[in-house]
Design a protein around this motif. Structure first.
Motif, short mmCIF file in Angstrom:
data_model
loop_
_atom_site.label_atom_id
_atom_site.label_comp_id
_atom_site.label_asym_id
_atom_site.label_seq_id
_atom_site.Cartn_x
_atom_site.Cartn_y
_atom_site.Cartn_z
N GLY A 1 0.97 2.99 -2.69
CA GLY A 1 0.26 5.03 -3.21
C GLY A 1 -1.67 4.48 -2.74
O GLY A 1 -1.97 5.23 -2.21
N GLU A 2 -1.86 3.04 -2.06
CA GLU A 2 -2.92 2.89 -1.93
C GLU A 2 -3.10 2.72 -0.67
O GLU A 2 -2.95 1.77 0.06
CB GLU A 2 -3.38 1.62 -2.81
CG GLU A 2 -5.15 1.85 -3.18
CD GLU A 2 -5.66 0.57 -3.64
OE1 GLU A 2 -6.17 -0.54 -3.98
OE2 GLU A 2 -4.75 -0.24 -4.86
N GLN A 3 -4.30 3.69 0.00
CA GLN A 3 -4.06 3.61 1.41
C GLN A 3 -4.83 2.12 1.71
O GLN A 3 -6.02 2.01 1.22
CB GLN A 3 -4.72 4.36 2.00
CG GLN A 3 -4.97 5.11 3.41
CD GLN A 3 -5.91 6.27 3.81
OE1 GLN A 3 -7.18 6.35 3.83
NE2 GLN A 3 -5.29 7.63 4.28
N ASP B 1 4.34 7.99 6.20
CA ASP B 1 3.67 7.01 5.49
C ASP B 1 3.01 6.22 6.57
O ASP B 1 1.48 5.16 5.76
CB ASP B 1 4.66 5.73 4.98
CG ASP B 1 5.88 6.67 4.20
OD1 ASP B 1 5.47 7.20 3.22
OD2 ASP B 1 6.93 7.11 4.59
N SER C 1 0.61 -1.18 0.37
CA SER C 1 0.27 0.43 0.44
C SER C 1 1.19 1.77 0.03
O SER C 1 0.82 2.08 -0.36
CB SER C 1 -0.54 -0.25 1.36
OG SER C 1 -0.17 0.52 2.07
N ILE C 2 1.84 1.42 0.30
CA ILE C 2 2.78 2.24 0.65
C ILE C 2 3.86 2.57 -0.96
O ILE C 2 3.34 3.27 -1.30
CB ILE C 2 4.03 1.80 1.41
CG1 ILE C 2 3.32 2.48 2.90
CG2 ILE C 2 5.27 3.37 1.61
CD1 ILE C 2 5.06 2.30 4.28
N LYS D 1 -0.29 5.83 4.14
CA LYS D 1 -0.79 5.07 3.66
C LYS D 1 -1.63 3.68 4.61
O LYS D 1 -2.12 3.16 3.75
CB LYS D 1 0.11 4.91 2.26
CG LYS D 1 0.80 5.65 1.38
CD LYS D 1 -0.82 6.30 1.05
CE LYS D 1 -0.54 6.88 -0.25
NZ LYS D 1 -1.74 8.34 -0.44
#
Ligand code: UDP
Length: 246
Positions: free
Chosen positions: A33-35, A160, A29-30, A185
């Motif tokens: 970039g998808e939380q 992050d 997810s980091i 994220k």
């Protein structure tokens, strides 16, 4: 985030991942970039979901990842006939993510606990995971109208990973309410984990964890938790008598 199908424990979805798989999924997810909002669901949280529909929705629908925290959740999953490889305790996942952060240069923000606890947890993290960047600390006692300033502080830190130690269900409710505004994220509630790092609360010895007796240790250390811990036998009875494989 590509993860295994969840199993259902008392109608609460739980992803049967190993610790390694959970860390990889969250790291993704980091990098993507998808939380990801992660809940470590122990028996107490699963029982809270039975009585609080709003909280159940948060765990069932809002969370991207729900992990089997505690011997009770793992036992229940297996009792219902699912393959649940291992316990992924919130405290252990928090440690693994800090280790990953130290290796890869990810930044963490510590939000929660009473005054000075997040700072003490930061100092302990720096000792245990050399190079880890804890880019902000904020205590967990605030008025609702202060939330915006807290969000701004978290976002300005460039973190992050956001660890929120406000206790369940408060931490999950706060994270979900503000997740669209929050830039980190990884969003994760970690209960009393800062207190453990700060030395305010002890974790059960390894042998007790391995013997599934962590609950007994917590009861011995904090007898005031007795009423809360009644959720455990109620959980076992409910799984035995009402639980069925979906
Ligand atoms: N806490 C907080 N703000 C609050 C209520 C609690 O920061 O409004 C903190 C408290 O200081 C403690 C943690 O949340 O550090 C809750 O710990 P607990 O062991 O109760 O959490 P659990 O792991 O059982 O969810």
């Amino acid at each position: 985030m590509q993860i295994k199908e969840p199993v259902k424990i008392l109608d609460v979805p739980v992803h049967p991942l190993t610790m390694g798989e959970a860390v990889s999924a969250l790291e993704e997810s980091i990098t993507s970039g998808e939380q990801a909002f992660v809940v470590t669901a122990n028996a107490e949280i699963i029982m809270m979901c039975q009585e609080d529909a709003g909280y159940k929705k948060i765990v069932s629908q809002d969370a991207q990842l729900v992990l089997p925290d505690g011997a009770g959740a793992v036992w229940a999953g297996r009792h219902l006939g699912y393959k649940v490889p291992e316990r992924v305790a919130g405290f252990d996942l928090y440690c693994q993510l800090l280790d990953k952060a130290a290796q890869k240069g990810y930044k963490a923000f510590f939000f929660g606990g009473s005054t000075g606890i997040a700072e003490a947890a930061k100092a302990k993290s720096e000792e245990l995971y050399p190079g880890v960047q804890v880019v902000g600390c904020r205590n967990g006692y605030f008025k609702e109208e202060e939330s915006q300033a807290i969000i701004d502080e978290i976002n300005a830190s460039g973190a992050d990973m956001l660890f929120a130690a406000l206790g369940a269900p408060k931490q999950e409710k706060w994270l979900v309410r503000y997740r669209e505004q929050l830039k980190p994220k990884i969003l994760m509630g970690i209960g009393g984990s800062f207190d453990v790092f700060a030395g305010k609360m002890e974790r059960a010895p390894k042998w007790m964890q391995d013997a599934s007796l962590e609950w007994l240790f917590r009861l011995y250390k904090q007898p005031s938790r007795f009423m809360r811990m009644m959720a455990l036998p109620k959980f076992v009875l409910k799984v035995v008598f009402n639980g069925k494989k979906a």
